[in-house]
Design an enzyme around this catalytic site. Sequence first.
Site, PDB file in Angstrom:
ATOM      1  N   ASP A   1      -4.109   3.110  -4.786  1.00  0.00           N
ATOM      2  CA  ASP A   1      -2.960   3.088  -4.453  1.00  0.00           C
ATOM      3  C   ASP A   1      -2.483   1.678  -3.578  1.00  0.00           C
ATOM      4  OD1 ASP A   1      -4.224   3.046  -1.874  1.00  0.00           O
ATOM      5  OD2 ASP A   1      -3.291   5.035  -1.226  1.00  0.00           O
TER       6      ASP A   1
ATOM      7  N   ASP B   1       0.776  -1.210  -0.048  1.00  0.00           N
ATOM      8  CA  ASP B   1       0.003   0.045  -0.238  1.00  0.00           C
ATOM      9  C   ASP B   1       0.947   1.186   0.052  1.00  0.00           C
ATOM     10  OD1 ASP B   1      -2.902   0.803   0.060  1.00  0.00           O
ATOM     11  OD2 ASP B   1      -2.201   1.568   2.037  1.00  0.00           O
ATOM     12  N   LEU B   2       0.627   2.177  -0.886  1.00  0.00           N
ATOM     13  CA  LEU B   2       1.153   3.450  -1.019  1.00  0.00           C
ATOM     14  C   LEU B   2       0.802   4.477   0.343  1.00  0.00           C
ATOM     15  CD1 LEU B   2       3.308   5.243  -2.419  1.00  0.00           C
ATOM     16  CD2 LEU B   2       1.572   5.714  -4.196  1.00  0.00           C
TER      17      LEU B   2
END
Length: 472
Positions: free
Chosen positions: A206, A163-164
Amino acid sequence: MKKILIVDDMMVSLMMTENILATQYITVCASSGKEAIEMYRKERPDMVLSDLRMPGMSGYELQLTLQEEYHTIIPFMFMTADPNEETESKGFDNGAMDFIRKPFRPDVLLRRIANILQTVEQIQILKKNAGTDALTGLLNKASSEEELKNICRASMGALMMIDLDSFKLVNDLHGHAMGDKILIAFADIIRSAVRPSDLLGRMGGDEFIAFCYGLDDEAVVSHKAEFINDRLVEAAKKLMGEDMNIPLGASIGCVFVPAEGIVFEDLYKKADKALYNVKQHGKHGYSIYRQNQQINDMEIADVTNLSNIKLILEERNQKEEATVLGLENFRAIYRFLRRITRDGRMSDCILLVSLSPKEDTQVVEEVPKVNEEIQSTEDSSTSKMSEEELMSQEKTKVLSAEISEAFLEVLKSTLRRSDTITQSSNNQFIIILYDIQLDNVHLVIERIDRNWQHSNFYDKVDYNYEYDLIKS
């Protein structure tokens, strides 16, 4: 150059066909169905040109055997001297892409094979485009899930959700065009952190997913997390300037396969739980899911100024639902609210929801109440119980995880963002209702009940409530 497997039990016919095709293709030959299977496994040709009638294993049987083994459509072209039209029809019914009768003209054979290979190439391009995320060039969500269902059943490795962190701030402060650039850079960084043979996809927004074959070493996962985080900051500063102060980073939730299972849907949930653990403990790191083992806390990233500290402390990617916490964090909030409650100036409530299975329901697990009966080890000589006594003990009914998770989802979506939930067991949920009068708690309960009625499990459980003000 394309590779073609030629299968024919007649040696003269086999050599003549090879001479024709060798001018334009790489050729490998087999004189029986059994030999062809071994040759296919070794050479993995682009298509198979097979005689139809062979002793031991016919061309039909060869085609079906290979397709069952590789779970895919393999380009097949049959050749035969049989003039019967039913033979040709059966070949197409079995999935052959073309059919040619012996003797054949060399130019006709070459043209038909070229048509098959061109068709296969076009199909592969269409499949790739349909299964590819347009922005990053990675597999999209549907293709990733389809591939991973097969991979997790058959392979050892690490399934990682990536996950960003803080991506929403990029869009808010720099616009969506910059957000796209960051996503492309992030995808390239993840791609460089895994091998070409590993699977990598974008699940949406994201969120990314990866499967690294053969990986079962936590140290390697740690190294990948560090590599991705370091490279991401470098890329972000190149794109947004050296004064960029958004706390971008990557959080990774990892589960090892098959140690924690082989069903993708279950493994995905476990990786998601590990990812949630990283998010709850500072982000910018990794966490490994292990059954019945508490995952170690992650250290918060180094910060240099108050602006960065605030960005890290603030909640990002907020969802319009209540917050779910572990018992320790929930206890800290409860104790804090007790401290600040003075003279009725605050009105917060604690709510206990207890679920129990209805009679005759089949969606429970029965667990013996052993711990309460067994005394300390100092008293072991008098507290040991026979096997018969253990088996005859009263059993407590524990709701299945599926029901428990369904009820938790209803609580999250029904309650406010300011409310907090913890799950003390499969059967019990404790809730802090922030800034609410005691007389209004029944309205919250009615909303929960109304939404729970839409669940498939509504008729399978009973539940009751207890609530009170949080007082100092």
